[in-house]
Write a protein that holds these residues in place. Structure first.
Motif, mmCIF file in Angstrom:
data_model
loop_
_atom_site.group_PDB
_atom_site.id
_atom_site.type_symbol
_atom_site.label_atom_id
_atom_site.label_comp_id
_atom_site.label_asym_id
_atom_site.label_seq_id
_atom_site.Cartn_x
_atom_site.Cartn_y
_atom_site.Cartn_z
ATOM 1 N N SER A 159 -90.718 -92.287 -0.506
ATOM 2 C CA SER A 159 -90.775 -91.830 0.883
ATOM 3 C C SER A 159 -89.504 -92.204 1.623
ATOM 4 C CB SER A 159 -91.986 -92.469 1.577
ATOM 5 O OG SER A 159 -91.970 -92.282 2.977
ATOM 6 N N HIS A 164 -94.033 -90.063 5.771
ATOM 7 C CA HIS A 164 -95.294 -89.983 5.030
ATOM 8 C C HIS A 164 -95.132 -90.730 3.712
ATOM 9 C CE1 HIS A 164 -99.168 -88.347 3.959
ATOM 10 N NE2 HIS A 164 -98.685 -87.858 2.827
ATOM 11 N N GLY A 165 -96.026 -91.664 3.462
ATOM 12 C CA GLY A 165 -95.935 -92.496 2.268
ATOM 13 C C GLY A 165 -95.413 -93.887 2.543
ATOM 14 N N THR A 208 -92.373 -87.549 -1.152
ATOM 15 C CA THR A 208 -92.899 -86.842 0.015
ATOM 16 C C THR A 208 -91.760 -86.071 0.670
ATOM 17 O OG1 THR A 208 -92.609 -88.823 1.359
ATOM 18 C CG2 THR A 208 -94.769 -88.484 0.370
ATOM 19 N N GLY A 212 -96.635 -85.601 6.328
ATOM 20 C CA GLY A 212 -97.980 -85.434 5.781
ATOM 21 C C GLY A 212 -99.029 -85.416 6.870
ATOM 22 N N HIS A 247 -94.761 -83.596 -2.644
ATOM 23 C CA HIS A 247 -95.648 -83.357 -1.509
ATOM 24 C C HIS A 247 -94.839 -82.584 -0.481
ATOM 25 C CE1 HIS A 247 -97.957 -84.654 2.172
ATOM 26 N NE2 HIS A 247 -96.735 -84.535 2.672
#
Length: 423
Positions: A159, A164-165, A208, A212, A247
């Motif tokens: 990330s 996100h992550g 990512t 997200g 992602h």
């Protein structure tokens, strides 16, 4: 005397164990879902966890073999879910990551691994877990210590800082304590993160590429990494023989990840024509995780989410199935994955009906996406995804005909992974 006894013990210790033979009688057999026709009564011979032969008719079991009678059911290859989070359950309480230990997460994962196998999924990609949790679960199911599917684990997703992550939403000292050392800035550090994950045991790399839905950061769903950082992640992973799952929700993040050469886009919610063209040009598959929308819808109804998360959730829900239909029309491979953990584990097969209703796939295409298609994306098409001599003994049985009514796959009555029957 002692020398002779010692020699005898050595011989016993070195003697191979007797091969276990299992005979499976199938009433109907879908051996290769990429060719969606069912054979009639068939006999599958399994020796030490591997399929030895597949023959028409119900042949009697030889002496000493174990007979499994599925002659009233349809038998097909074990299902493959390309996107799960075994160590997570859908609580919506983001603060749990500051409370739950890695040890507790592993126990949650063991519980969910068993549920997943009993639901008919004999192989999964675990795309995001604590630093050692996914790897420990993968080893434990391989060695038969716990009941569960074959697990292809990524470990923590790579990330950007604050993205996100990454750990967000806490005091700085709490964030520092919880950091999984999975963030990177610049291509050199991003390449280093890939190498560290490979050293730790990752079998696939996940990063990512965009924001997200369920993370506390409120920076939208577009691209997070630079093009140079994405290329560093992908080229480093591929040089180590690892495939890469990105992602990605926003269109430009999807397009950039596809240009970087990822193997799959996870979610792909806002993919537009340019993004899909980049995916097709670079042979990138879409794993749409439509069941995640079910989990998100349930989370909104139960008021689980913070305002920042709820806003992103509504934006994503408005796009349900749009990208999947467009990807199919554009010739992009659609591969089965659910994001289990956003919803309760064991409900994975609900994705089939979603792929048909919202994604426009046929039942045969949906089943192939969870067997032969998923095996191809994993690079394991000679190991799983079909019932054929030499393949791993991963198979399931259901009442009825899944090619006519895919929802029968939501009621799997028998599952076997690596020749071990799910209990």
């Amino acid at each position: 005397m002692l020398a002779r006894l010692f020699a005898a013990l050595l011989l016993l210790a070195g003697a191979p164990a007797a091969a276990e033979t299992i005979i499976v009688h199938a009433g109907r057999l879908i051996a290769d879902p990429s060719r969606p026709t069912a054979a009639g009564p068939s006999t599958i011979t399994i020796v030490d966890g591997r399929i030895q032969s597949v023959a028409a008719g119900l042949s009697p079991a030889p002496a000493g073999a174990r007979l499994i009678d599925l002659s009233s059911r349809t038998v097909l290859p074990g299902l493959i879910d390309m996107h799960v989070h075994l160590s997570g359950d859908p609580t919506g309480a983001f603060w749990r990551e500051a409370v739950d230990t890695e040890e507790y997460a592993a126990l949650v994962g063991a519980k969910n691994a068993r549920l997943t196998l009993r639901a008919g999924f004999t192989t999964v990609r675990d795309l995001g877990s604590g630093p050692q949790v996914g790897f420990a679960l993968a080893r434990a199911t391989t060695e038969g210590l716990i009941s569960g599917p074959r697990i292809i684990a990524s470990g923590p997703a790579i990330s950007i800082v604050g993205g996100h992550g990454d750990v967000t939403g806490f005091r700085p000292e709490v964030i520092a304590a919880l950091s999984g050392a999975n963030t990177c800035t610049g291509p050199v550090q991003c390449a280093e993160r890939v190498r560290q994950l490979a050293r730790a045991g990752a079998q696939v790399i996940k990063f990512t590429a965009t924001g997200g839905v369920l993370s506390q950061q409120a920076r939208g769903l577009e691209a997070h990494f630079t093009d140079e950082e994405m290329r560093a992640i992908v080229t480093t992973a591929h040089s180590l023989g690892l495939r890469v799952a990105a992602h990605a929700h926003g269109a430009r993040g999807i397009e950039a990840a596809a240009r970087a050469g990822v193997d799959s886009i996870e979610h792909g919610t806002f993919a537009d024509a340019a993004a899909l063209q980049a995916m097709r040009r670079n042979n990138v598959a879409l794993v749409p995780t439509l069941m995640a929308f079910t989990g998100v819808r349930e989370g909104l109804a139960q008021n689980r989410y913070t305002p920042a998360v709820a806003q992103k959730a509504r934006e994503a829900l408005a796009q349900l199935g749009v990208a999947t239909r467009a990807a199919r029309a554009a010739g992009v491979a659609v591969v089965f994955g659910t994001d289990a953990g956003v919803f309760d584990h064991g409900r994975n097969a609900g994705e089939f009906a979603q792929l048909i209703e919202f994604g426009g796939l046929t039942p045969a295409e949906a089943i192939a996406s969870a067997t032969t298609g998923a095996a191809r994306l994993l690079g394991m098409e000679n190991e799983i995804g079909r019932i054929a001599p030499g393949m791993s003994a991963d198979l399931i049985a259901v009442e009825g005909d899944p090619l006519a009514d895919v929802r029968v796959l939501e009621r799997v009555g028998f599952a076997m992974a690596r020749g071990r029957v799910a209990e």
